[in-house]
Design a protein around this motif. Structure first.
Motif, PDB file in Angstrom:
ATOM      1  N   SER A  26       8.062  32.738  -8.778  1.00  0.00           N
ATOM      2  CA  SER A  26       8.161  34.087  -8.209  1.00  0.00           C
ATOM      3  C   SER A  26       9.627  34.487  -8.057  1.00  0.00           C
ATOM      4  N   GLY A  30       9.777  36.382 -11.220  1.00  0.00           N
ATOM      5  CA  GLY A  30       8.975  37.433 -10.607  1.00  0.00           C
ATOM      6  C   GLY A  30       7.497  37.305 -10.939  1.00  0.00           C
ATOM      7  N   ASN A 147       5.170  42.471  -9.203  1.00  0.00           N
ATOM      8  CA  ASN A 147       6.183  43.232  -9.934  1.00  0.00           C
ATOM      9  C   ASN A 147       6.139  44.709  -9.535  1.00  0.00           C
TER      10      ASN A 147
END
Length: 277
Positions: A26, A30, A147
């Motif tokens: 993450s 992302g 996102n």
């Protein structure tokens, strides 16, 4: 925030001590999914619908959820009990996990946080919102990924225009806001919402069900031309419920005031929420 608890690494711990390693996908790329629901008087609102969407998003992103539905519900119950917030929002995040390569998926990390929530001020409901449009379609719009690059990047544009939000459109066909769904009401009282390139919002689903009890509803393409001819427009989301839209770019919707059907559906939605308590 220092007194709140969060769930991470298989246990509850203080929110201000909840951390991830920098190798998590993450952070590196992302990559991850999330979902968010409201809690009123200790009761999660429409929890089964939100969990169903969470597990489906995880499936499409090939991220195994480390807890089954029963186990996840129990963790949520424990978190609500620990924090004792009268009105809150719970966010569930499933990350791509710690990745040695910074690209390959690892064992997903499940994070659950709860924070106080404030609902929109009545002034907004009374006056309505101005929104602007932007040419964009979200990647994987049916999946609730982490996102939000485009929406965040456009915040300065929204502020400069004196608007409240940005409505995505492409080739004159509108889809959704970064965090909300979009509806119009036609001059013959048909409640319409876009059917493609949108997230299947839980509030969107509830509003459609409520509207069908009184009006004709349609899920179809909605164009800028449709908005120009609409009698009413509004957005829906978990935290905003229903908010009237009175202007899209330079187009004034109807008479420029929140519409009767919009206000009626908001009252119906609030009543539906009460049945969850």
């Amino acid at each position: 925030m220092q007194t709140l608890q969060a769930y991470i690494h298989d246990c509850l711990q203080p929110y201000n001590q909840a951390t991830l390693h920098i190798s998590d996908l993450s952070i590196q790329r992302g990559y991850g999914i999330f979902d968010f629901f409201k809690v009123q008087q200790g009761q999660p609102m429409f929890l089964d619908d939100y969990l169903k969407r969470f597990y489906e998003s995880a499936r499409q992103m090939e991220l195994p959820v480390p807890l089954d539905t029963t186990e996840l519900k129990e963790v949520i119950r424990q978190l609500i009990q620990a924090n004792q917030l009268p009105l809150s929002g719970i966010k569930m995040i499933l990350t791509g996990g710690y990745s040695e390569s910074g690209y390959d998926i690892g064992k997903p990390n499940l994070i659950i946080t709860e924070q106080p929530l404030t609902l929109p001020d009545q002034t907004i409901v009374t006056n309505g919102l101005k929104v602007i449009t932007h040419s964009h379609v979200r990647e994987l719009p049916e999946v609730k990924t982490i996102n939000y690059t485009m929406g965040i990047r456009l915040l300065s544009n929204i502020k400069a225009a004196g608007a409240a939000d940005m409505l995505y459109q492409q080739n004159g066909i509108v889809s959704e806001f970064p965090r909300c769904n979009f509806f119009i009401v036609t001059r013959d009282d048909v409640v319409v919402t876009p059917d493609k390139n949108v997230l299947s919002g839980i509030t969107r689903k509830n509003v459609l069900q409520l509207a069908r009890q009184k009006y004709k509803t349609e899920e179809r393409a909605v164009t800028i031309a449709d908005i120009a001819q609409a009698k009413e427009a509004f957005l829906t989301s978990t935290t905003k419920r229903i908010l009237p839209i009175v202007q899209v770019d330079d187009l004034v919707i109807g008479n420029g005031k929140p519409g009767e059907i919009t206000n009626e559906l908001l009252a119906d939605l609030i009543a539906l929420e009460q049945t969850q308590l």
